[in-house]
Scaffold this motif. Structure first.
Motif, PDB file in Angstrom:
ATOM      1  N   LEU A   4      44.216   2.643  51.189  1.00 41.79           N
ATOM      2  CA  LEU A   4      42.781   2.773  51.204  1.00 41.79           C
ATOM      3  C   LEU A   4      42.048   2.632  52.614  1.00 41.79           C
ATOM      4  N   THR A   5      42.813   1.759  53.340  1.00 37.83           N
ATOM      5  CA  THR A   5      42.112   1.317  54.679  1.00 37.83           C
ATOM      6  C   THR A   5      43.201   1.881  55.904  1.00 37.83           C
ATOM      7  N   GLU A   6      44.187   1.157  56.332  1.00 40.72           N
ATOM      8  CA  GLU A   6      44.980   1.406  57.503  1.00 40.72           C
ATOM      9  C   GLU A   6      45.696   2.777  57.304  1.00 40.72           C
ATOM     10  N   ARG A   7      45.996   3.128  56.358  1.00 44.12           N
ATOM     11  CA  ARG A   7      46.399   4.477  55.857  1.00 44.12           C
ATOM     12  C   ARG A   7      45.451   5.651  56.094  1.00 44.12           C
ATOM     13  N   ARG A   8      44.187   5.364  56.155  1.00 42.82           N
ATOM     14  CA  ARG A   8      43.073   6.388  56.304  1.00 42.82           C
ATOM     15  C   ARG A   8      42.596   6.337  57.701  1.00 42.82           C
ATOM     16  N   LYS A   9      43.121   5.778  58.641  1.00 46.25           N
ATOM     17  CA  LYS A   9      42.719   5.677  59.917  1.00 46.25           C
ATOM     18  C   LYS A   9      42.271   7.178  60.469  1.00 46.25           C
ATOM     19  N   ARG A  10      43.009   8.153  60.464  1.00 49.51           N
ATOM     20  CA  ARG A  10      42.586   9.381  60.735  1.00 49.51           C
ATOM     21  C   ARG A  10      41.364   9.925  60.412  1.00 49.51           C
ATOM     22  N   THR A  11      40.896   9.692  59.155  1.00 42.68           N
ATOM     23  CA  THR A  11      39.562   9.943  58.802  1.00 42.68           C
ATOM     24  C   THR A  11      38.488   9.155  59.620  1.00 42.68           C
ATOM     25  N   ILE A  16      39.697  -0.976  63.827  1.00 39.81           N
ATOM     26  CA  ILE A  16      39.105  -1.963  63.313  1.00 39.81           C
ATOM     27  C   ILE A  16      38.153  -1.757  62.240  1.00 39.81           C
ATOM     28  N   TYR A  17      37.263  -0.717  62.101  1.00 38.99           N
ATOM     29  CA  TYR A  17      36.327  -0.576  61.101  1.00 38.99           C
ATOM     30  C   TYR A  17      37.121  -0.022  59.773  1.00 38.99           C
ATOM     31  N   VAL A  57      56.534  -1.091  56.884  1.00 37.25           N
ATOM     32  CA  VAL A  57      55.901  -2.467  56.554  1.00 37.25           C
ATOM     33  C   VAL A  57      54.780  -3.139  57.654  1.00 37.25           C
ATOM     34  N   SER A  58      55.138  -2.948  58.841  1.00 37.39           N
ATOM     35  CA  SER A  58      54.110  -3.560  59.751  1.00 37.39           C
ATOM     36  C   SER A  58      52.906  -2.872  59.617  1.00 37.39           C
ATOM     37  N   GLY A  59      52.794  -1.628  59.164  1.00 30.36           N
ATOM     38  CA  GLY A  59      51.649  -0.708  58.988  1.00 30.36           C
ATOM     39  C   GLY A  59      50.744  -1.474  57.935  1.00 30.36           C
ATOM     40  N   PHE A  60      51.178  -2.421  57.513  1.00 26.00           N
ATOM     41  CA  PHE A  60      50.054  -3.457  56.618  1.00 26.00           C
ATOM     42  C   PHE A  60      49.631  -4.565  57.125  1.00 26.00           C
TER      43      PHE A  60
END
Length: 366
Positions: free
Chosen positions: A339-346, A79-80, A290-293
């Motif tokens: 910059l957001t969803e693809r950085r969930k691991r961080t 979420i965040y 694609v669904s990752g966005f």
């Protein structure tokens, strides 16, 4: 457990639902004079999200997140990782865009008490009881202020025991009030679809018929204006005051008719997906990518639509203006996704460390 084909189907539905919401919010006359095809499906798409969310949360809490900490870390990071960047970006875009072309922001944003709006949005308290705090121009943020609390209630139910469980659930319900709770059963339908294994026994023929009928029913639901007809009926019964106080829950009568259609679609396709449980790797990879966005598309499109509309300020009689704005929104969404969803691991590592530190502090104090 859903097979790969059904899981991919849900990803496709989720992404298409976000596209429907985008079309719904782009369907305003400052951007385009003509009605946008499928531009009236926005609220129904959000209800699809609710059912999908209930299904996914039931699945991950059953298979992947067996303890409260892993559940919390995954929900918070999910979420965040998107909500905070979008929440900080929205007022900046609003102020900038409004200074260029105010017509795109008339009755569509507000800047007063900005600190209250940011604080309530961070804690997802915008829609408690009969409060409705707009997150600047980001109207779609309302659904997140419902869904997050459904996560919390469900977590209290599955991870707590005895009297503490019910004290927690009742306390949360008292905090939220009727608006959010009114749509909670719709979210629970998704949980029920996951839990109700008997639906696998449907014959292929019946599943095929039900799946196709669900699309016709979904189309007819909108073609005959069921949503607005029942909303008008509620307004006539309860009066203007109740109707206005319910804000985004004012369509609950039609929502309760729509959800069985969505449920039938999912149940029927789950049975049909068993005929081909695995998809080619290239197809699977493309759909997953694609669904990752989806989340960033859903949560950022409204302020981006208004901003690019204001910056370009073209002719709404021309489809070129509309398509240019939509194109820029999509490009920006994909850029933001990295910059957001693809950085969930961080974010996941951050919340994991935060909750671990809190756990150690609590153990030292006891």
């Amino acid at each position: 457990m859903p097979n790969q084909t059904f899981s991919l189907y849900l990803d496709v539905v989720r992404f298409l639902a976000a596209v429907l919401v985008l079309l719904y919010h782009s369907n305003w006359r400052e951007l385009i004079t003509d009605q946008v095809p499928l531009g009236g499906y926005g609220h129904s798409a959000v209800i699809i999200f609710f059912v999908l969310s209930g299904f996914v949360i039931a699945y991950v809490s059953d298979v992947k997140e067996a303890d409260a900490k892993s559940y919390a870390v995954n929900r918070l990071s999910r979420i965040y990782s998107v909500a905070i960047p979008v929440l900080l970006m929205t007022p900046l875009l609003d102020v900038w865009g409004e200074s260029i072309s105010p017509v795109f922001y008339e009755d569509k944003t507000t800047h007063d008490l900005w600190y209250v709006r940011i604080f309530s949005s961070l804690l997802f308290l915008n829609e408690v009881w009969f409060v409705s705090i707009m997150s600047f121009s980001n109207v779609p943020y309302w659904s997140l202020c419902y869904e997050v609390w459904y996560y919390v209630i469900y977590a209290a139910y599955i991870f707590m025991r005895g009297w503490k469980r019910w004290v927690a659930i009742v306390s949360i319900a008292l905090l939220l009030g009727p608006k959010i709770l009114l749509l909670f059963p719709l979210w629970l339908v998704g949980v029920a679809i996951y839990k109700w294994q008997i639906t696998y026994n449907l014959s292929v023929f019946k599943a095929c018929v039900l799946w196709l009928m669900s699309f016709f029913a979904f189309y007819g639901f909108h073609e005959y204006g069921v949503q607005y007809a029942l909303a008008d009926l509620l307004k006539a019964w309860g009066g203007d005051y109740l109707y206005e106080q319910l804000t985004f829950s004012k369509y609950f009568l039609s929502d309760y008719l729509l959800v069985p259609i969505i449920a039938i679609n999912f149940i029927a396709f789950r049975r049909l997906s068993g005929l081909c449980p695995n998809m080619p790797q290239a197809v699977s990879r493309c759909i997953r990518y694609v669904s990752g966005f989806t989340f960033i598309l859903y949560l950022s499109h409204q302020p981006l639509l208004q901003f690019y509309g204001a910056v370009i300020n073209g002719n709404p009689d021309s489809s070129r203006f509309y398509l240019t704005v939509i194109g820029l929104v999509i490009i920006t969404v994909f850029a933001l996704g990295f910059l957001t969803e693809r950085r969930k691991r961080t974010w996941k590592r951050f919340f994991d460390l935060l909750l671990s530190w809190k756990g150690r502090t609590r153990s030292l104090n006891t």
